[in-house]
Motif scaffolding. Structure first.
Motif, PDB file in Angstrom:
ATOM      1  N   SER A  25       0.833  -1.208   0.000  1.00  0.00           N
ATOM      2  CA  SER A  25       0.000   0.000   0.000  1.00  0.00           C
ATOM      3  C   SER A  25       0.864   1.253   0.000  1.00  0.00           C
ATOM      4  O   SER A  25       0.555   2.243  -0.672  1.00  0.00           O
ATOM      5  CB  SER A  25      -0.929   0.001   1.216  1.00  0.00           C
ATOM      6  OG  SER A  25      -1.875  -1.032   1.136  1.00  0.00           O
ATOM      7  N   THR A  52      -6.853  -3.017   1.678  1.00  0.00           N
ATOM      8  CA  THR A  52      -7.451  -2.678   2.965  1.00  0.00           C
ATOM      9  C   THR A  52      -8.405  -3.776   3.418  1.00  0.00           C
ATOM     10  O   THR A  52      -8.437  -4.154   4.600  1.00  0.00           O
ATOM     11  CB  THR A  52      -8.207  -1.341   2.865  1.00  0.00           C
ATOM     12  OG1 THR A  52      -7.293  -0.319   2.512  1.00  0.00           O
ATOM     13  CG2 THR A  52      -8.872  -0.988   4.193  1.00  0.00           C
ATOM     14  N   SER A  53      -9.176  -4.306   2.477  1.00  0.00           N
ATOM     15  CA  SER A  53     -10.145  -5.350   2.799  1.00  0.00           C
ATOM     16  C   SER A  53      -9.444  -6.612   3.298  1.00  0.00           C
ATOM     17  O   SER A  53      -9.877  -7.227   4.277  1.00  0.00           O
ATOM     18  CB  SER A  53     -10.989  -5.674   1.561  1.00  0.00           C
ATOM     19  OG  SER A  53     -11.899  -6.714   1.842  1.00  0.00           O
ATOM     20  N   SER A  56      -8.212  -5.907   6.791  1.00  0.00           N
ATOM     21  CA  SER A  56      -9.343  -5.824   7.708  1.00  0.00           C
ATOM     22  C   SER A  56      -9.933  -7.199   7.983  1.00  0.00           C
ATOM     23  O   SER A  56     -10.246  -7.541   9.129  1.00  0.00           O
ATOM     24  CB  SER A  56     -10.410  -4.881   7.131  1.00  0.00           C
ATOM     25  OG  SER A  56     -11.441  -4.670   8.050  1.00  0.00           O
ATOM     26  N   GLU A  97      -7.800  -1.979  14.636  1.00  0.00           N
ATOM     27  CA  GLU A  97      -8.318  -2.485  13.355  1.00  0.00           C
ATOM     28  C   GLU A  97      -9.709  -3.092  13.509  1.00  0.00           C
ATOM     29  O   GLU A  97     -10.583  -2.869  12.660  1.00  0.00           O
ATOM     30  CB  GLU A  97      -7.357  -3.541  12.786  1.00  0.00           C
ATOM     31  CG  GLU A  97      -6.021  -2.990  12.327  1.00  0.00           C
ATOM     32  CD  GLU A  97      -6.101  -2.299  10.981  1.00  0.00           C
ATOM     33  OE1 GLU A  97      -7.153  -2.356  10.335  1.00  0.00           O
ATOM     34  OE2 GLU A  97      -5.085  -1.706  10.582  1.00  0.00           O
ATOM     35  N   THR A 102     -15.220  -4.141   8.582  1.00  0.00           N
ATOM     36  CA  THR A 102     -14.489  -4.266   7.321  1.00  0.00           C
ATOM     37  C   THR A 102     -15.122  -3.425   6.222  1.00  0.00           C
ATOM     38  O   THR A 102     -14.426  -2.727   5.470  1.00  0.00           O
ATOM     39  CB  THR A 102     -14.447  -5.741   6.872  1.00  0.00           C
ATOM     40  OG1 THR A 102     -13.748  -6.499   7.856  1.00  0.00           O
ATOM     41  CG2 THR A 102     -13.747  -5.885   5.526  1.00  0.00           C
ATOM     42  N   ALA A 105     -14.154   0.154   6.629  1.00  0.00           N
ATOM     43  CA  ALA A 105     -12.742   0.367   6.301  1.00  0.00           C
ATOM     44  C   ALA A 105     -12.540   0.421   4.793  1.00  0.00           C
ATOM     45  O   ALA A 105     -11.772   1.252   4.279  1.00  0.00           O
ATOM     46  CB  ALA A 105     -11.892  -0.744   6.911  1.00  0.00           C
ATOM     47  N   SER A 109     -11.264   3.639   2.419  1.00  0.00           N
ATOM     48  CA  SER A 109     -10.151   3.559   1.486  1.00  0.00           C
ATOM     49  C   SER A 109     -10.556   4.052   0.106  1.00  0.00           C
ATOM     50  O   SER A 109      -9.811   4.792  -0.555  1.00  0.00           O
ATOM     51  CB  SER A 109      -9.645   2.114   1.405  1.00  0.00           C
ATOM     52  OG  SER A 109      -8.532   2.018   0.556  1.00  0.00           O
TER      53      SER A 109
END
Length: 505
Positions: A25, A52-53, A56, A97, A102, A105, A109
């Motif tokens: 990332s 990100t997924s 998460s 987190e 999820t 999140a 993003s």
């Protein structure tokens, strides 16, 4: 040696892989800010959202919570200091987190990728209204995330998002620090400006200054500080930053055709950040304990090299010589003299742009942003009211009014990245930098004479030992400061430094 099939061993493997994803990332972010075509924003947003997924979902796996419980209850006594700290940091990361669902999140993003491009265009066009809608969408999600995280961590929403950037930093601490500085700095600024007005006015360096010449100078200064171009690079971007992974820590900077000082400041600042990342213990790379302790301490390292050392009287003649060589000055007199370059480099007074502000007024820029953020997150200020609130506060705190939004509320990238709660780290860093530099020069008498030769090695050795190599072994930056300087964060050294540099030298 920790067994790989132990609870801790399984956690270490999982969090290391999460660290690898974070590195991916980071590199994609760098590319998005430097090389990516503008049409790639939507696709890049999806890629970043996918990463990100994955992170998460990994963190949300119930098995991870069970492993943390097992490691803490059954194995903690068998771990060495670094492993124990790594386990503590795993728990901290996991709590942050898993507080955010999820789906939320992922939405954040995606919104960030779009908001960044909207900010870039709005800034170029001086059009806050075009940025307001993307920012409102992002802020709505950010407010939801802050509220959820605050409930989960037992903190206020703003403390919860600050804790992401600097563990242990609270609004109570920041309010006290900022109140102290808001009282101290304006009258100090007036005293310094009065003294400087009685001196010869600084003459602008005769430009123009090509990007190529400025880049060559930037590279020279970065190497002087200790930057290794076998493990990094410098590129141009709209808003300078440094990021990377072990062995590949990258710097970005920006240049102005008629003002080389701005590029010098940006490069030295970002090189300071890069030296921290490069100095972290490589045997803990990608693990939570191997990360920098916090953004406030990170900022202390950039300001240590840019402000404390880079503007020190011992170093200014070295900088003057480097500037003259880079731009082909015929002599060391007139605007090219050390005295004039020093006056340019140390000029104090209200200015519009945070990243170009002098070290006396810089904290006032941060306090302004903090007050606006708090008002937004507390619901006292709407997004579309930011431009007027910004101008009003700017006039109150710095005595000038931004002529447009490009040089006002659109100058920073942070809100487009969802980085609310990040700005206080900058002043935390300035205060900590003064405290660290004071301790370093007291403990190693070679640091100042070496700076007079353009040699940053003694200072870098000291910071490697007392800050960089410590990574996140300590639970807070205050622990690192106490061990290195003998006291927790205090504005005393910062105030004494400003007094000495601008009124006593």
């Amino acid at each position: 040696m920790t067994q790989l099939n132990s609870a801790y061993g399984q956690l270490a493997d999982t969090f290391e892989r999460v660290g690898h994803l974070g590195a991916a990332s980071s590199t994609l972010f760098w590319d998005g800010r430097t090389k990516m075509p503008t049409g790639g924003a939507s696709s890049r947003g999806k890629v970043m959202a996918a990463l990100t997924s994955i992170v998460s979902e990994t963190m949300a796996d119930p098995r991870l919570g069970d492993l943390l419980d097992r490691a803490e209850s059954e194995e903690a006594g068998t771990l060495g200091p670094w492993e124990a700290a790594n386990l503590r940091e795993m728990r901290r990361r996991w709590r942050h987190e898993t507080a955010i669902p999820t789906q939320l999140a992922v939405q954040l993003s995606e919104r960030v990728a779009l908001a960044q491009k909207a900010w870039e265009k709005a800034r170029a066009d001086n059009d806050f209204a075009a940025f307001a809608e993307p920012l409102e969408g992002l802020l709505g999600l950010q407010l939801k995330a802050a509220a959820i995280k605050g409930d989960a961590l037992g903190m206020s929403p703003y403390d919860a998002i600050m804790d992401v950037h600097e563990p242990g930093m609270t609004t109570a601490l920041i309010d006290d620090l900022f109140a102290d500085l808001a009282d101290f700095l304006p009258p100090l600024m007036e005293q310094i400006m009065e003294r400087q007005a009685a001196e010869p006015a600084p003459e602008p360096l005769p430009g123009p200054f090509s990007d190529a010449a400025q880049m060559k100078l930037s590279e020279k200064l970065a190497v002087m500080i200790g930057y290794d171009f076998d493990e990094g690079r410098i590129d141009l971007t709209a808003h300078p930053f440094a990021n990377g992974v072990p062995g590949d820590v990258r710097i970005t900077t920006r240049f102005f055709e008629h003002d080389p000082i701005s590029g010098i400041m940006a490069t030295m600042h970002e090189t300071g950040h890069a030296m921290y990342e490069a100095g972290l213990p490589r045997n803990w790379s990608f693990h939570p304990v191997g990360s920098a302790r916090g953004m406030g301490l990170h900022e202390s390292q950039s300001l240590l090299f840019e402000m404390q050392a880079g503007r020190n009287a011992a170093f200014l003649p070295v900088l003057g010589e480097a500037i003259r060589e880079a731009f082909g000055a015929a002599s060391d007199s007139g605007p090219w003299s050390d005295a004039n370059i020093g006056r340019l480099y140390r000029k104090v007074g209200p200015s519009l742009i945070r990243v170009e502000a002098d070290e006396v007024t810089y904290p006032l820029h941060v306090i302004l942003r903090y007050r606006i953020e708090r008002a937004i997150l507390d619901g006292a200020l709407e997004i579309r009211g930011i431009p007027s609130a910004w101008k009003e506060l700017f006039e109150e705190m710095l005595g000038i009014t931004p002529p447009n939004d490009t040089n006002g509320c659109l100058q920073d990238i942070h809100w487009s990245m969802g980085l609310f709660g990040h700005f206080p780290s900058y002043t935390f860093g300035a205060v900590a930098a003064a405290q660290l530099f004071e301790a370093a020069t007291q403990q190693d008498a070679e640091i100042l004479p070496a700076l007079g030769r353009g040699d940053f090695a003694p200072l870098l050795r000291w910071t490697r030992q007392h800050v960089h190599s410590q990574a996140s072994l300590a639970a807070s930056s205050d622990e690192i400061l106490i061990k290195a300087t003998g006291s927790p964060l205090s504005a005393d050294a910062f105030k004494a430094h400003l007094q000495a540099r601008y009124l006593d030298e």
